[in-house]
Design an enzyme around this catalytic site. Structure first.
Site, PDB file in Angstrom:
ATOM      1  CG  HIS A   8      -1.771   1.146   1.421  1.00  0.00           C
ATOM      2  ND1 HIS A   8      -1.682   1.986   2.513  1.00  0.00           N
ATOM      3  CD2 HIS A   8      -2.776   1.626   0.650  1.00  0.00           C
ATOM      4  CE1 HIS A   8      -2.600   2.929   2.408  1.00  0.00           C
ATOM      5  NE2 HIS A   8      -3.272   2.731   1.284  1.00  0.00           N
ATOM      6  NE  ARG A   9      -1.658   5.795   1.349  1.00  0.00           N
ATOM      7  CZ  ARG A   9      -2.147   6.560   2.305  1.00  0.00           C
ATOM      8  NH1 ARG A   9      -1.335   7.344   3.004  1.00  0.00           N
ATOM      9  NH2 ARG A   9      -3.446   6.580   2.577  1.00  0.00           N
ATOM     10  CD  GLU A  35      -2.862   2.349  -3.298  1.00  0.00           C
ATOM     11  OE1 GLU A  35      -3.817   3.121  -3.379  1.00  0.00           O
ATOM     12  OE2 GLU A  35      -1.885   2.557  -2.534  1.00  0.00           O
ATOM     13  CG  ASP A  37      -2.678   6.934  -3.316  1.00  0.00           C
ATOM     14  OD1 ASP A  37      -3.794   6.380  -3.365  1.00  0.00           O
ATOM     15  OD2 ASP A  37      -1.825   6.682  -2.438  1.00  0.00           O
ATOM     16  CG  HIS A  50      -2.919   9.373   0.031  1.00  0.00           C
ATOM     17  ND1 HIS A  50      -3.578  10.191   0.935  1.00  0.00           N
ATOM     18  CD2 HIS A  50      -3.729   8.296  -0.156  1.00  0.00           C
ATOM     19  CE1 HIS A  50      -4.725   9.626   1.275  1.00  0.00           C
ATOM     20  NE2 HIS A  50      -4.837   8.470   0.629  1.00  0.00           N
ATOM     21  CD  GLU A 109      -6.981   5.329  -4.326  1.00  0.00           C
ATOM     22  OE1 GLU A 109      -6.137   4.717  -3.653  1.00  0.00           O
ATOM     23  OE2 GLU A 109      -7.905   5.998  -3.822  1.00  0.00           O
ATOM     24  CE  LYS A 111      -7.125   9.084  -2.433  1.00  0.00           C
ATOM     25  NZ  LYS A 111      -7.378   7.753  -1.862  1.00  0.00           N
ATOM     26  CG  ASP A 229       0.552   0.931   5.549  1.00  0.00           C
ATOM     27  OD1 ASP A 229       0.077   1.141   4.405  1.00  0.00           O
ATOM     28  OD2 ASP A 229       0.080   1.462   6.580  1.00  0.00           O
TER      29      ASP A 229
HETATM   30  O1  G3P Z   1      -6.624   1.536  -2.805  1.00  0.00           O
HETATM   31  C1  G3P Z   1      -6.633   1.167  -1.481  1.00  0.00           C
HETATM   32  C2  G3P Z   1      -6.367   2.339  -0.598  1.00  0.00           C
HETATM   33  O2  G3P Z   1      -5.193   2.968  -1.054  1.00  0.00           O
HETATM   34  C3  G3P Z   1      -7.487   3.334  -0.582  1.00  0.00           C
HETATM   35  O3  G3P Z   1      -7.329   4.341   0.373  1.00  0.00           O
HETATM   36  O4  G3P Z   1      -6.697   6.566   1.145  1.00  0.00           O
HETATM   37  O5  G3P Z   1      -4.996   4.774   1.132  1.00  0.00           O
HETATM   38  O6  G3P Z   1      -5.760   5.756  -0.997  1.00  0.00           O
HETATM   39  P1  G3P Z   1      -6.146   5.399   0.401  1.00  0.00           P
HETATM   40 MG    MG Z   2      -4.629   4.627  -2.380  1.00  0.00          MG
END
Ligand code: G3P
Ligand code: MG
Length: 243
Positions: A8-9, A35, A37, A50, A109, A111, A229
């Site tokens: 995540h990120r 992933e 953003d 993000h 994503e 954003k 994470d």
């Molecule tokens: O795509 C999953 C997650 O990244 C969504 O929430 O705020 O971390 O972009 P956020």
């Molecule tokens: Mg995200």
């Protein structure tokens, strides 16, 4: 496709989120997917960050979309996390594609609500030009952006982010858009949601899970991917469930 441990990120537990450092860490840890953003700079570059403002994760201030790429490229995106990461920059998406190619799936994503209507065609063009159509999956909470992407890019791989029970629209949209996954938050996941998605041929990816007990609960329900994470925790647990 087997279970996806999605960083995540990037591996954002150990390195500053959405930087080359966090993506390199994710690859080194063996994450199957990353992933990130994506947003538009004021002059239309696709940049990886993000928040809609620069304040939390850089030494800049104010909205990302008010700055040109030249201005964004000068900012420090690592020191806020740890002094050892000073000098990390906000990446451009094309740079990330070049570094991730052949090494992991990439979830991009969309954003910012501010970008909806402007970012979709640029993303489709970049990913097509980079010959990355087979290993990039687009997602967004802004469902109009996904509709536009589908109309713009019949080839696009799509996941529908859900900030609500997927039975209140997310599942239906994924089917309508020929998406491959619903992507709900973990509080919406129970056996019924997983069964409904699978019965419709959709995968279930779940954000964002860092705690091993919750990872176990979701793996036992048969979800197809988890965002974390700390992707290395997922890799260890997923092996147990496959055994
Ligand atoms: O795509 C999953 C997650 O990244 C969504 O929430 O705020 O971390 O972009 P956020
Ligand atoms: Mg995200």
């Amino acid at each position: 496709m087997g279970f996806l441990a999605i960083a995540h990120r990037g591996a954002s537990g150990r390195a500053p989120e959405n930087t080359h450092a966090s993506f390199a860490a994710a690859l080194a840890l063996g994450a199957e997917a990353i992933e990130l953003d994506c947003q538009l700079s004021a002059d239309g570059e696709l940049v990886v960050i993000h928040d809609e403002t620069l304040d939390r994760t850089t030494d800049g201030r104010g909205p990302v979309g008010d700055r040109t790429w030249e201005e964004l490229a000068r900012l420090d995106a690592g020191a806020w996390f740890d002094a050892s990461y000073a000098g990390e920059r906000i990446p451009r998406l094309d740079d990330v594609l070049a570094r991730v190619r052949d090494r992991a799936l990439l979830n991009v994503e969309i954003k910012s609500a501010r970008d909806v209507g402007a970012i979709e065609a640029k993303l489709a063009a970049l990913v097509a030009h980079a010959d990355a159509t087979e290993w990039v999956v687009f997602s967004s909470f802004h469902w109009d952006a996904l509709r536009t992407l589908r109309a713009t890019a019949p080839w696009a791989r799509l996941g529908v982010l859900c900030d609500d029970d997927p039975r209140r629209g997310g599942l239906a949209l994924a089917l309508e858009l020929r998406g491959e996954a619903i992507i709900p938050g973990r509080r919406w996941i129970d056996a019924g949601v997983v069964a409904e998605a699978h019965a419709r041929g959709l995968d279930v990816w779940v954000w964002t899970v860092n705690e091993p007990g919750e990872m176990r609960r979701l793996l036992a329900l048969g979800v197809d991917g988890l965002f974390s994470d700390w992707p290395e925790r997922l890799a260890d647990l997923a092996r147990l469930f496959e055994a």
